[in-house]
Write an enzyme that holds these catalytic residues in place. Structure first.
Site, PDB file in Angstrom:
ATOM      1  N   TYR A 252       0.831  -1.210   0.000  1.00  0.00           N
ATOM      2  CA  TYR A 252       0.000   0.000   0.000  1.00  0.00           C
ATOM      3  C   TYR A 252       0.868   1.263   0.000  1.00  0.00           C
ATOM      4  O   TYR A 252       0.638   2.201  -0.753  1.00  0.00           O
ATOM      5  CB  TYR A 252      -0.901  -0.057   1.229  1.00  0.00           C
ATOM      6  CG  TYR A 252      -1.849   1.105   1.427  1.00  0.00           C
ATOM      7  CD1 TYR A 252      -3.023   1.211   0.679  1.00  0.00           C
ATOM      8  CD2 TYR A 252      -1.602   2.080   2.386  1.00  0.00           C
ATOM      9  CE1 TYR A 252      -3.913   2.263   0.892  1.00  0.00           C
ATOM     10  CE2 TYR A 252      -2.474   3.130   2.597  1.00  0.00           C
ATOM     11  CZ  TYR A 252      -3.629   3.215   1.855  1.00  0.00           C
ATOM     12  OH  TYR A 252      -4.510   4.259   2.069  1.00  0.00           O
TER      13      TYR A 252
ATOM     14  N   LYS B 158       1.084   4.230  -2.750  1.00  0.00           N
ATOM     15  CA  LYS B 158       0.703   5.588  -2.369  1.00  0.00           C
ATOM     16  C   LYS B 158       1.829   6.580  -2.635  1.00  0.00           C
ATOM     17  O   LYS B 158       1.578   7.734  -2.991  1.00  0.00           O
ATOM     18  CB  LYS B 158       0.288   5.626  -0.895  1.00  0.00           C
ATOM     19  CG  LYS B 158      -1.068   4.946  -0.625  1.00  0.00           C
ATOM     20  CD  LYS B 158      -2.155   5.504  -1.519  1.00  0.00           C
ATOM     21  CE  LYS B 158      -3.553   5.215  -1.003  1.00  0.00           C
ATOM     22  NZ  LYS B 158      -4.583   5.665  -1.977  1.00  0.00           N
TER      23      LYS B 158
HETATM   24  N1  LIG Z   1      -9.593   7.210   5.363  1.00  0.00           N
HETATM   25  C1  LIG Z   1      -8.320   7.505   5.590  1.00  0.00           C
HETATM   26  O1  LIG Z   1      -7.925   7.891   6.704  1.00  0.00           O
HETATM   27  C2  LIG Z   1      -7.345   7.414   4.467  1.00  0.00           C
HETATM   28  C3  LIG Z   1      -6.000   7.689   4.757  1.00  0.00           C
HETATM   29  C4  LIG Z   1      -5.081   7.664   3.730  1.00  0.00           C
HETATM   30  C5  LIG Z   1      -5.509   7.376   2.449  1.00  0.00           C
HETATM   31  N2  LIG Z   1      -6.803   7.063   2.197  1.00  0.00           N
HETATM   32  C6  LIG Z   1      -7.198   6.766   0.835  1.00  0.00           C
HETATM   33  O2  LIG Z   1      -8.371   7.472   0.513  1.00  0.00           O
HETATM   34  C7  LIG Z   1      -9.114   6.765  -0.456  1.00  0.00           C
HETATM   35  C8  LIG Z   1     -10.546   6.590   0.017  1.00  0.00           C
HETATM   36  O3  LIG Z   1     -10.515   5.772   1.170  1.00  0.00           O
HETATM   37  P1  LIG Z   1     -11.710   5.658   2.218  1.00  0.00           P
HETATM   38  O4  LIG Z   1     -11.112   5.816   3.544  1.00  0.00           O
HETATM   39  O5  LIG Z   1     -12.844   6.520   1.820  1.00  0.00           O
HETATM   40  O6  LIG Z   1     -12.039   4.104   2.045  1.00  0.00           O
HETATM   41  P2  LIG Z   1     -13.362   3.337   1.643  1.00  0.00           P
HETATM   42  O7  LIG Z   1     -13.056   1.909   1.762  1.00  0.00           O
HETATM   43  O8  LIG Z   1     -14.518   3.890   2.382  1.00  0.00           O
HETATM   44  O9  LIG Z   1     -13.560   3.745   0.115  1.00  0.00           O
HETATM   45  C9  LIG Z   1     -12.882   3.160  -0.948  1.00  0.00           C
HETATM   46  C10 LIG Z   1     -13.889   2.828  -2.006  1.00  0.00           C
HETATM   47  O10 LIG Z   1     -13.190   2.362  -3.169  1.00  0.00           O
HETATM   48  C11 LIG Z   1     -13.958   1.338  -3.755  1.00  0.00           C
HETATM   49  N3  LIG Z   1     -13.117   0.519  -4.624  1.00  0.00           N
HETATM   50  C12 LIG Z   1     -12.240  -0.438  -4.256  1.00  0.00           C
HETATM   51  N4  LIG Z   1     -11.648  -0.974  -5.339  1.00  0.00           N
HETATM   52  C13 LIG Z   1     -12.167  -0.335  -6.416  1.00  0.00           C
HETATM   53  C14 LIG Z   1     -11.944  -0.436  -7.814  1.00  0.00           C
HETATM   54  N5  LIG Z   1     -11.079  -1.317  -8.341  1.00  0.00           N
HETATM   55  N6  LIG Z   1     -12.615   0.379  -8.640  1.00  0.00           N
HETATM   56  C15 LIG Z   1     -13.518   1.261  -8.146  1.00  0.00           C
HETATM   57  N7  LIG Z   1     -13.780   1.385  -6.825  1.00  0.00           N
HETATM   58  C16 LIG Z   1     -13.112   0.613  -5.964  1.00  0.00           C
HETATM   59  C17 LIG Z   1     -14.530   0.582  -2.564  1.00  0.00           C
HETATM   60  O11 LIG Z   1     -15.662  -0.194  -2.934  1.00  0.00           O
HETATM   61  C18 LIG Z   1     -14.852   1.707  -1.591  1.00  0.00           C
HETATM   62  O12 LIG Z   1     -16.182   2.154  -1.738  1.00  0.00           O
HETATM   63  C19 LIG Z   1      -8.367   5.446  -0.678  1.00  0.00           C
HETATM   64  O13 LIG Z   1      -7.539   5.574  -1.809  1.00  0.00           O
HETATM   65  C20 LIG Z   1      -7.524   5.309   0.570  1.00  0.00           C
HETATM   66  O14 LIG Z   1      -6.403   4.517   0.349  1.00  0.00           O
HETATM   67  C21 LIG Z   1      -7.733   7.077   3.194  1.00  0.00           C
END
Ligand SMILES: NC(=O)c1ccc[n+]([C@@H]2O[C@H](COP(=O)([O-])OP(=O)(O)OC[C@H]3O[C@@H](n4cnc5c(N)ncnc54)[C@H](O)[C@@H]3O)[C@@H](O)[C@H]2O)c1
Length: 496
Positions: A153, A157
């Site tokens: 991951y 990233k």
């Molecule tokens: N929430 C945090 O604190 C945090 C921190 C750092 C990075 N991120 C990044 O932010 C982004 C959103 O994360 P989140 O926290 O809302 O997570 P989340 O799991 O709520 O949302 C991610 C969404 O992506 C969808 N998804 C997965 N694979 C997919 C694909 N191949 N094609 C289309 N959709 C797909 C999932 O179904 C899900 O709805 C991600 O890239 C995550 O890595 C989040």
């Protein structure tokens, strides 16, 4: 000022929940047409229903982000185009490096990095033609700093940071701006990794304001930048180069060389030696890899000279053995980590140091770059480094000793036109090193980046700086006995 997005079409990937849903709702509330992409049809439909019930315009797309053309086609079909792309979709497959499978590595690269590449690649010609485009790529603190159990991951990233920086450079002429964010927010992804009181403070709605501001036509003049944010705090991340040290590039520039004195370099005592240690150098048939191989061999190491070029690898082995050193060739792609490590074990009974150096270039503007060129560079730089590290890891852990140097690039930090895939890979190596290093201390396994600027074959196509300082000191026919000067003092000298 109230920022309206009327007339804009925003594609938000992974918008069925968490952050993506928050962005989709915020853009829709300000008049944008939204493509709600998510592999979960039910989740995406729910968000679309929420938007349309309030009078907004939104459609569902359920393709994986790895099929970016299909995602962007939905925007064209429903709204006649796209102006803003939020690459947000993501998944986790957390495992320690020791336990991770190739599938768990590959799926993370596919969704996060290849997904962002694929969607951006499909939107790019449209952005260029209309001379307007805004892209947000979603990085993570795990990518910037590394995190236990997330080599896959964090590598993806950090790759998105370099991807963003290079897109920013290529987009300037066309009013395309790309920025990266490293958010912290409550979402299904983080629901189990943060305590409840913290989750309350870090709503995804606190990330949306910056994302909307950065993508508005009258938003801040920001491109190629990286923001870390959450719970109402926003900060920009920047690279910082240390003062550095200057060494004289003669025979005294060895691992024992102590300081910046010209000339000659002062040498530490006792000198740094690698007797009894086995070192794997990938991509060692030429350039930097050849130079590393010679220096290690000269300082007593058994060297495994890996290269896809049989001629190159064997020539370096010949040079080393003729000069009195010990070396064997491992002719294979560096992706064959297991095979290379087996060569080391068969020939020398162990492995102690990995110099992940193999590399190729496929320089092309983002518009012209083919998917294959992207994949080839990812395979040699990133996957090969993962495979070699993975193959060495159990040996390093067992013997409680291991040293890994992975090879980054100066342009990762700044981006450069025409080299997305390389810099993405190089950047991804940085957090992976952090991750690997984070998993290593107990086992005395250390991982360091090396940022190259040299006169090697790779660099000759776009030399930028420090060529002078890095001119190779390996003569055509080296002899280790006649050049017996030991000694670049590294802090780990005593454990060498
Ligand atoms: N929430 C945090 O604190 C945090 C921190 C750092 C990075 N991120 C990044 O932010 C982004 C959103 O994360 P989140 O926290 O809302 O997570 P989340 O799991 O709520 O949302 C991610 C969404 O992506 C969808 N998804 C997965 N694979 C997919 C694909 N191949 N094609 C289309 N959709 C797909 C999932 O179904 C899900 O709805 C991600 O890239 C995550 O890595 C989040």
């Amino acid at each position: 000022m109230s920022l309206s997005f009327k007339g804009h079409t925003v594609v938000v990937t992974g918008a069925g929940g968490g952050l993506g849903r928050a962005y989709a709702l915020a853009y829709a509330a300000r008049g944008a047409n939204i493509v709600v992409n998510d592999v979960s049809k039910d989740a995406a439909q729910k968000v679309v229903d929420e938007i349309t019930s309030k009078g907004g315009k939104a459609v569902v797309n359920t393709n994986s982000v790895a099929d970016g053309a299909a995602v962007i086609q939905t925007a064209i079909d429903a709204f006649g185009g796209v102006t803003i792309l939020i690459n947000n979709a993501g998944i986790l497959r957390d495992k320690s490096l020791k336990n991770i499978t190739d599938q768990e590595w590959d799926i993370i690269q596919l969704v996060h990095l290849k997904g962002a590449f694929s969607c951006t690649k499909a939107a790019w010609p449209i952005f260029r033609k209309q001379k307007f485009g805004r892209i947000i790529n979603t990085s993570s603190a795990a990518g910037l700093y590394g995190n236990m159990g997330q080599t896959n991951y964090s590598a993806a990233k950090m790759g998105l940071v370099a991807f963003t920086k290079t897109l920013a450079r290529e987009g300037v002429k066309y009013n395309i701006k790309a920025n990266a964010i490293a958010p912290i927010a409550a979402s299904p992804m983080t629901a189990t990794v943060m305590p409840p009181d913290m989750l309350k403070a870090v709503g995804p709605e606190f990330i949306a304001p910056l994302v909307l501001a950065l993508t508005h036509p009258e938003g801040p003049d920001s491109t190629g930048r990286v923001y870390e944010l959450g719970a109402g705090y926003v900060t920009e991340i920047r690279w910082e180069r240390t003062k550095g040290a200057l060494f004289r590039t003669d025979d005294t520039f060895t691992p024992s060389a102590k300081a910046a004195s010209l000339p000659p370099n002062d040498a530490a005592k006792p000198e740094v030696r690698y007797d009894g240690k086995t070192v794997i150098v990938t991509g060692a048939g030429n350039g930097l890899g050849r130079a590393y191989s010679h220096m290690f061999a000269k300082l007593g190491a058994n060297v495994v000279v890996n290269d896809v070029s049989e001629k190159g690898a064997k020539a370096v082995v010949d040079e080393i053995t003729k000069a009195g050193g010990k070396a064997v060739a491992a002719v294979a792609s560096a992706e064959d980590g297991e095979g290379i490590v087996k060569t080391a074990l068969d020939a020398f009974g162990g492995v102690h140091v990995l110099i992940a150096n193999a590399g190729i270039l496929r320089d092309k503007s983002f518009l012209a770059m083919t998917e294959k060129e992207w994949d080839d560079v990812i395979a040699v730089h990133l996957r090969a480094t993962y495979k070699c590290t993975k193959a060495c890891w159990p040996i390093f852990q067992k013997q409680k000793y291991g040293r890994i140097v992975t090879t980054c690039s100066t342009d990762v930090m700044a981006g450069a036109t025409g080299v997305h895939s390389l810099f993405v890979n190089r950047a991804r190596l940085s957090p992976r090193r952090e991750r690997i290093a984070a998993q290593g201390p107990q086992k005395l396994v250390r991982a360091k980046p090396a940022i190259r600027a040299t006169g090697s074959k790779c660099a000759r196509t776009r030399n930028r700086w420090v060529l002078r300082a890095c001119a190779s000191t390996i003569p055509a026919s080296p002899s280790y006995t006649s050049r017996a000067r030991p000694s670049l003092c590294v802090r780990t000298r005593s454990s060498c």
